[in-house]
Motif scaffolding. Sequence first.
Motif, PDB file in Angstrom:
ATOM      1  N   MET A   1       0.716  -1.204   0.020  1.00 41.39           N
ATOM      2  CA  MET A   1       0.037  -0.028  -0.140  1.00 41.39           C
ATOM      3  C   MET A   1       0.777   1.252  -0.137  1.00 41.39           C
ATOM      4  SD  MET A   1      -3.230  -0.319   0.040  1.00 41.39           S
ATOM      5  CE  MET A   1      -4.365  -1.840  -0.056  1.00 41.39           C
ATOM      6  N   ALA A   2       2.182   1.116   0.272  1.00 37.88           N
ATOM      7  CA  ALA A   2       2.955   2.249   0.233  1.00 37.88           C
ATOM      8  C   ALA A   2       3.058   3.012  -0.935  1.00 37.88           C
ATOM      9  CB  ALA A   2       4.378   2.092   0.659  1.00 37.88           C
ATOM     10  N   ALA A   3       2.876   2.295  -2.253  1.00 39.46           N
ATOM     11  CA  ALA A   3       2.689   3.141  -3.616  1.00 39.46           C
ATOM     12  C   ALA A   3       1.499   4.001  -3.586  1.00 39.46           C
ATOM     13  CB  ALA A   3       2.555   1.818  -4.670  1.00 39.46           C
ATOM     14  N   GLU A   4       0.589   3.809  -2.795  1.00 46.07           N
ATOM     15  CA  GLU A   4      -0.622   4.702  -2.794  1.00 46.07           C
ATOM     16  C   GLU A   4      -0.287   6.182  -2.357  1.00 46.07           C
ATOM     17  OE1 GLU A   4      -3.893   1.413  -1.824  1.00 46.07           O
ATOM     18  OE2 GLU A   4      -4.207   3.003  -0.888  1.00 46.07           O
ATOM     19  N   SER A   5       0.647   6.028  -1.442  1.00 41.00           N
ATOM     20  CA  SER A   5       0.968   7.164  -0.772  1.00 41.00           C
ATOM     21  C   SER A   5       2.339   7.945  -1.450  1.00 41.00           C
ATOM     22  CB  SER A   5       1.598   7.159   0.569  1.00 41.00           C
ATOM     23  OG  SER A   5       2.697   6.315   0.695  1.00 41.00           O
ATOM     24  N   ALA A   6       2.674   7.201  -2.616  1.00 40.24           N
ATOM     25  CA  ALA A   6       3.742   7.965  -3.447  1.00 40.24           C
ATOM     26  C   ALA A   6       3.230   8.873  -4.386  1.00 40.24           C
ATOM     27  CB  ALA A   6       4.751   6.540  -4.000  1.00 40.24           C
ATOM     28  N   ALA A   7       2.002   9.402  -4.404  1.00 39.55           N
ATOM     29  CA  ALA A   7       1.701  10.282  -5.422  1.00 39.55           C
ATOM     30  C   ALA A   7       2.173  11.656  -5.279  1.00 39.55           C
ATOM     31  CB  ALA A   7      -0.030  10.440  -5.264  1.00 39.55           C
ATOM     32  N   VAL A   8       2.671  11.984  -3.745  1.00 40.61           N
ATOM     33  CA  VAL A   8       3.157  13.170  -3.480  1.00 40.61           C
ATOM     34  C   VAL A   8       4.633  13.109  -2.864  1.00 40.61           C
ATOM     35  CG1 VAL A   8       1.942  13.462  -1.389  1.00 40.61           C
ATOM     36  CG2 VAL A   8       2.899  15.602  -2.423  1.00 40.61           C
ATOM     37  N   GLU A   9       5.646  13.725  -3.081  1.00 38.32           N
ATOM     38  CA  GLU A   9       6.748  13.708  -2.566  1.00 38.32           C
ATOM     39  C   GLU A   9       7.379  15.130  -2.314  1.00 38.32           C
ATOM     40  OE1 GLU A   9      10.023  11.956  -4.899  1.00 38.32           O
ATOM     41  OE2 GLU A   9       8.817  10.357  -5.478  1.00 38.32           O
ATOM     42  N   PHE A  10       7.422  15.216  -0.794  1.00 39.48           N
ATOM     43  CA  PHE A  10       7.567  16.767  -0.415  1.00 39.48           C
ATOM     44  C   PHE A  10       8.928  16.809  -0.596  1.00 39.48           C
ATOM     45  CE2 PHE A  10       4.149  15.074   2.353  1.00 39.48           C
ATOM     46  CZ  PHE A  10       3.091  15.993   1.819  1.00 39.48           C
ATOM     47  N   ARG A  11       9.244  18.348  -1.102  1.00 36.45           N
ATOM     48  CA  ARG A  11      10.602  18.828  -1.230  1.00 36.45           C
ATOM     49  C   ARG A  11      10.588  20.120  -0.333  1.00 36.45           C
ATOM     50  NH1 ARG A  11      11.628  15.478  -4.528  1.00 36.45           N
ATOM     51  NH2 ARG A  11      10.809  15.057  -6.726  1.00 36.45           N
ATOM     52  N   ILE A  12      11.741  19.993   0.693  1.00 37.90           N
ATOM     53  CA  ILE A  12      11.743  21.027   1.408  1.00 37.90           C
ATOM     54  C   ILE A  12      12.961  21.907   1.175  1.00 37.90           C
ATOM     55  CG2 ILE A  12      12.186  21.586   4.042  1.00 37.90           C
ATOM     56  CD1 ILE A  12       9.314  20.210   3.349  1.00 37.90           C
ATOM     57  N   ASP A  13      12.582  23.208   0.938  1.00 38.14           N
ATOM     58  CA  ASP A  13      13.797  24.354   0.607  1.00 38.14           C
ATOM     59  C   ASP A  13      14.013  25.009   1.997  1.00 38.14           C
ATOM     60  OD1 ASP A  13      15.136  26.397  -0.151  1.00 38.14           O
ATOM     61  OD2 ASP A  13      13.747  27.067  -1.627  1.00 38.14           O
ATOM     62  N   ARG A  14      15.214  24.610   2.859  1.00 36.39           N
ATOM     63  CA  ARG A  14      15.622  25.229   3.867  1.00 36.39           C
ATOM     64  C   ARG A  14      15.943  26.704   3.764  1.00 36.39           C
ATOM     65  NH1 ARG A  14      15.097  20.585   6.426  1.00 36.39           N
ATOM     66  NH2 ARG A  14      16.088  18.573   5.777  1.00 36.39           N
TER      67      ARG A  14
ATOM     68  N   GLN B   1       1.634  23.725   1.810  1.00 34.97           N
ATOM     69  CA  GLN B   1       1.465  24.408   0.437  1.00 34.97           C
ATOM     70  C   GLN B   1       1.551  23.316  -0.803  1.00 34.97           C
ATOM     71  OE1 GLN B   1       4.511  27.217   0.802  1.00 34.97           O
ATOM     72  NE2 GLN B   1       3.225  28.945   1.725  1.00 34.97           N
ATOM     73  N   GLN B   2       2.506  22.396  -0.443  1.00 33.84           N
ATOM     74  CA  GLN B   2       2.594  21.443  -1.583  1.00 33.84           C
ATOM     75  C   GLN B   2       1.569  20.362  -1.567  1.00 33.84           C
ATOM     76  OE1 GLN B   2       6.698  19.627  -1.263  1.00 33.84           O
ATOM     77  NE2 GLN B   2       7.314  21.630  -0.645  1.00 33.84           N
ATOM     78  N   THR B   3       0.860  20.165  -0.548  1.00 33.79           N
ATOM     79  CA  THR B   3      -0.266  19.217  -0.437  1.00 33.79           C
ATOM     80  C   THR B   3      -1.347  20.030  -1.205  1.00 33.79           C
ATOM     81  OG1 THR B   3       0.510  18.171   1.447  1.00 33.79           O
ATOM     82  CG2 THR B   3      -1.850  17.801   0.818  1.00 33.79           C
ATOM     83  N   LYS B   4      -1.587  21.333  -0.947  1.00 32.01           N
ATOM     84  CA  LYS B   4      -2.530  22.198  -1.609  1.00 32.01           C
ATOM     85  C   LYS B   4      -2.281  22.066  -3.001  1.00 32.01           C
ATOM     86  CE  LYS B   4      -4.160  24.931   2.342  1.00 32.01           C
ATOM     87  NZ  LYS B   4      -4.293  26.194   2.908  1.00 32.01           N
ATOM     88  N   GLN B   5      -1.286  22.290  -3.587  1.00 30.05           N
ATOM     89  CA  GLN B   5      -1.002  22.409  -4.756  1.00 30.05           C
ATOM     90  C   GLN B   5      -1.078  21.124  -5.629  1.00 30.05           C
ATOM     91  OE1 GLN B   5       3.063  23.337  -5.951  1.00 30.05           O
ATOM     92  NE2 GLN B   5       2.656  23.611  -8.032  1.00 30.05           N
ATOM     93  N   ALA B   6      -0.867  19.845  -4.842  1.00 31.14           N
ATOM     94  CA  ALA B   6      -1.401  18.369  -5.287  1.00 31.14           C
ATOM     95  C   ALA B   6      -2.616  18.472  -5.484  1.00 31.14           C
ATOM     96  CB  ALA B   6      -0.326  17.357  -4.483  1.00 31.14           C
ATOM     97  N   LEU B   7      -3.417  18.819  -4.548  1.00 25.94           N
ATOM     98  CA  LEU B   7      -4.965  18.875  -4.548  1.00 25.94           C
ATOM     99  C   LEU B   7      -5.567  19.630  -5.878  1.00 25.94           C
ATOM    100  CD1 LEU B   7      -5.678  18.753  -0.739  1.00 25.94           C
ATOM    101  CD2 LEU B   7      -5.754  17.142  -2.345  1.00 25.94           C
TER     102      LEU B   7
ATOM    103  N   THR C   1     -10.990  17.547  -2.571  1.00 25.28           N
ATOM    104  CA  THR C   1     -10.003  18.267  -3.461  1.00 25.28           C
ATOM    105  C   THR C   1     -10.054  19.897  -3.560  1.00 25.28           C
ATOM    106  OG1 THR C   1      -8.924  18.134  -5.811  1.00 25.28           O
ATOM    107  CG2 THR C   1     -11.183  18.006  -5.603  1.00 25.28           C
ATOM    108  N   LEU C   2      -9.135  20.467  -4.009  1.00 27.02           N
ATOM    109  CA  LEU C   2      -9.057  21.775  -4.372  1.00 27.02           C
ATOM    110  C   LEU C   2      -9.389  22.336  -5.817  1.00 27.02           C
ATOM    111  CD1 LEU C   2      -6.442  23.146  -1.609  1.00 27.02           C
ATOM    112  CD2 LEU C   2      -8.757  23.274  -1.556  1.00 27.02           C
ATOM    113  N   GLY C   3      -9.205  21.451  -6.763  1.00 24.40           N
ATOM    114  CA  GLY C   3      -9.494  21.686  -7.849  1.00 24.40           C
ATOM    115  C   GLY C   3     -10.993  21.994  -8.439  1.00 24.40           C
ATOM    116  N   GLY C   4     -11.165  22.514  -9.484  1.00 26.43           N
ATOM    117  CA  GLY C   4     -12.318  22.851 -10.010  1.00 26.43           C
ATOM    118  C   GLY C   4     -13.274  21.911 -10.334  1.00 26.43           C
ATOM    119  N   ALA C   5     -13.905  22.010 -11.465  1.00 27.21           N
ATOM    120  CA  ALA C   5     -14.827  21.024 -11.853  1.00 27.21           C
ATOM    121  C   ALA C   5     -14.188  19.557 -11.874  1.00 27.21           C
ATOM    122  CB  ALA C   5     -15.345  21.514 -13.316  1.00 27.21           C
TER     123      ALA C   5
END
Length: 151
Positions: free
Chosen positions: A1-14, A26-32, A86-90
């Motif tokens: 089931m780990a593959a299901e969570s692989a849809a998003v990979e967070f990238r942290i810019d320190r 923010q990255q989660t919202k963008q993915a949504l 989701t945060l997408g439109g239609a």
Amino acid sequence: MAAESAAVEFRIDRRSGVATYLQIVQQTKQALRLGVLEPGDRLPTAREVVEATAINPNTVLKAYRELEREGLVEARRGLGTFVRRTLGGAPDATAADAPLRTELADWARRARAAGLEKDDVGALFTAVLDSTYSTNGTESAGRSHKGGQER
């Protein structure tokens, strides 16, 4: 089931000056918005995010709590954190976005070929986006058409 969570990979810019937990939010919202994440998808576990980004687990949990507070995700004890909405439109927004995405990708390639760095492109895009969506930008856009205000 780990593959299901692989849809998003967070990238942290320190170096960004943006709090780490907010970058995750923010990255989660963008993915949504882009349809990368959809209702029912599982977010990576805190452990998976920590292993991939070397950040504190409490930071991940803080981000997930914020997303939960906004009603975007829900934590299921023992199962993980799942997307609620989701945060997408239609539903067909991805298809409607395709031509714009293609044009934007072409523009980004031209900007890169012209020697602009990623940060330069981001700053330019943000400036144009801000002026386009600001109240003043909207008003001036409406006035740019001859007689646009005199209907």
